[in-house]
Design a protein around this motif. Structure first.
Motif, PDB file in Angstrom:
ATOM      1  N   ARG A  91       1.919   3.823  -3.445  1.00  0.00           N
ATOM      2  CA  ARG A  91       1.769   5.279  -3.382  1.00  0.00           C
ATOM      3  C   ARG A  91       3.061   5.967  -3.804  1.00  0.00           C
ATOM      4  O   ARG A  91       3.040   6.968  -4.522  1.00  0.00           O
ATOM      5  CB  ARG A  91       1.404   5.715  -1.961  1.00  0.00           C
ATOM      6  N   VAL A 143      -4.893  -0.328  -3.724  1.00  0.00           N
ATOM      7  CA  VAL A 143      -4.935  -0.249  -2.259  1.00  0.00           C
ATOM      8  C   VAL A 143      -6.278  -0.765  -1.743  1.00  0.00           C
ATOM      9  O   VAL A 143      -6.344  -1.527  -0.768  1.00  0.00           O
ATOM     10  CB  VAL A 143      -4.675   1.191  -1.793  1.00  0.00           C
ATOM     11  N   THR A 146       3.952   8.649  -7.067  1.00  0.00           N
ATOM     12  CA  THR A 146       4.285  10.059  -6.833  1.00  0.00           C
ATOM     13  C   THR A 146       5.776  10.366  -6.917  1.00  0.00           C
ATOM     14  O   THR A 146       6.149  11.524  -6.971  1.00  0.00           O
ATOM     15  CB  THR A 146       3.779  10.499  -5.445  1.00  0.00           C
ATOM     16  N   THR A 179      -3.569   3.311  -8.588  1.00  0.00           N
ATOM     17  CA  THR A 179      -3.097   3.053  -7.230  1.00  0.00           C
ATOM     18  C   THR A 179      -4.228   2.924  -6.222  1.00  0.00           C
ATOM     19  O   THR A 179      -4.219   2.028  -5.369  1.00  0.00           O
ATOM     20  CB  THR A 179      -2.131   4.164  -6.793  1.00  0.00           C
ATOM     21  N   ASP A 180      -5.198   3.831  -6.279  1.00  0.00           N
ATOM     22  CA  ASP A 180      -6.291   3.776  -5.301  1.00  0.00           C
ATOM     23  C   ASP A 180      -7.026   2.443  -5.367  1.00  0.00           C
ATOM     24  O   ASP A 180      -7.357   1.851  -4.333  1.00  0.00           O
ATOM     25  CB  ASP A 180      -7.274   4.922  -5.538  1.00  0.00           C
ATOM     26  N   LYS A 199       0.830  -1.203   0.000  1.00  0.00           N
ATOM     27  CA  LYS A 199       0.000   0.000   0.000  1.00  0.00           C
ATOM     28  C   LYS A 199       0.865   1.255   0.000  1.00  0.00           C
ATOM     29  O   LYS A 199       0.603   2.209  -0.739  1.00  0.00           O
ATOM     30  CB  LYS A 199      -0.933  -0.001   1.216  1.00  0.00           C
ATOM     31  N   ARG A 200       1.919   1.247   0.807  1.00  0.00           N
ATOM     32  CA  ARG A 200       2.789   2.434   0.873  1.00  0.00           C
ATOM     33  C   ARG A 200       3.709   2.523  -0.332  1.00  0.00           C
ATOM     34  O   ARG A 200       3.924   3.606  -0.892  1.00  0.00           O
ATOM     35  CB  ARG A 200       3.635   2.387   2.156  1.00  0.00           C
TER      36      ARG A 200
END
Length: 328
Positions: A36, A74, A40, A70-71, A32-33
């Motif tokens: 992200r 996750v 970015t 990405t969303d 998840k991290r």
């Protein structure tokens, strides 16, 4: 894949997810991290691989990324692990019983052994596993999605009768191949696919790594770096002496054997490149580890308590944050 990032100058990264039962909820948190960060920062995710629980996480992340970004990745990771957790009263009772049995066996307690072919609960567990995956991942879309993306998805399993490693790649991935990668032989029957029978990938490549260097027909870029999410600790402070500690360490070492063989292959290629034994177009690949730690017992790998799962996901996010901070 990096949203809003110039992939032409980005560091190409592949993420490999080691298996380890419920402990791979940690992997979900790490992913998840990291996902992200890839969206970015100057990282381009070119592949994900996984074995057992790591295969579940890799498939969920890949599917979310290639469908909506990405969303979605996750959300898919969170949803699958939420459904895997033991929420209902009967499920909690069954989970507590299974954890107790695993702890009792680890202490050397005598237990009767039953084949999964003799237990109706094994079939129920298999069906629940498949239903959970299929409720969040549209596997019939995978071949078309794989054809439209350069990001690899690679899952590891063991061919029971042939005694060979098996990787399922991209369009080959189905709910059944994920099950094949996660089919612990004491809990699940062997999974039949195309006249072959498969067990948990912990007996093969845990996780697949060298496959990132093989070039399929659509020729994805090889990674600059491989990030390995490691569940089984490499180092222990003390020599295990109790039956429980001995059983834990045996489990950890067995789970790491294939991992270090995979890493050794990459290191050997790197040495050949540095010595000039390979053409100049080859480049070394950095290998980085993000590890769970060594404070959890092997029996807790079967623990699906929701609070335990949540703690592991949170730990994964924190550990990934430290990993990224160290690269700043």
């Amino acid at each position: 894949m990096a949203d809003g990032v110039d992939t032409g100058s980005a560091t190409r990264v592949a993420i490999a997810c080691q298996g380890g039962g419920s402990h791979t909820a940690f992997t979900a948190g790490v992913l998840k991290r990291l996902l992200r960060a890839c969206a970015t920062r100057s990282y381009e995710l070119v592949g994900v691989s996984g074995t057992s629980g790591g295969a579940v996480c890799a498939t969920a992340a890949w599917y979310g990324l290639v469908t909506s970004g990405t969303d979605r990745a996750v959300e898919t990771l969170d949803a699958i692990w939420r459904d895997f957790a033991a929420h209902s009263p009967p499920d909690r009772i069954a989970n507590d019983w299974l954890v107790w049995m695993a702890e009792f066996a680890a202490r050397g307690g005598p237990l009767p052994f039953f084949s999964p072919y003799e237990l109706p609960a094994a079939e129920l567990g298999r069906d629940r596993f498949l239903e959970t995956l299929e409720s969040h991942i549209e596997f019939d879309r995978v071949p078309a999605l794989a054809a439209d993306t350069s990001m690899d998805l690679i899952l590891g399993a063991a061919d029971v009768t042939e005694g060979k490693f098996k990787t399922f790649r991209n369009e080959e991935v189905t709910a059944k191949t994920v099950l094949a990668s996660a089919a612990i032989p004491t809990l699940f029957e062997a999974v039949g696919i195309d006249n072959h029978w498969y067990w948990d990938g912990l007996f093969s490549q845990n996780p697949p790594i060298r496959d990132f260097l093989t070039v399929p027909e659509k020729a994805v870029d090889k990674p600059d770096e491989i990030w390995i999410i490691q569940i089984n600790p490499k180092h222990r402070e003390d020599v295990p002496k109790s039956m429980e500690d001995i059983a834990d360490r045996r489990n950890e070492l067995a789970g790491n054997l294939s991992l270090y063989q995979e890493v050794y292959f990459i290191e050997t290629i790197n040495d050949l490149i540095k010595s000039g034994s390979l053409p100049q177009e080859y480049k070394p690949i950095d290998v980085e580890f993000i590890d769970l730690g060594s404070d959890l017992s092997s029996p807790s790998k079967v623990d699906r308590d929701p609070a335990f799962i949540d703690r592991l996901i949170e730990r994964g996010q924190r550990r990934a944050e430290r990993f990224l901070d160290g690269r700043s």
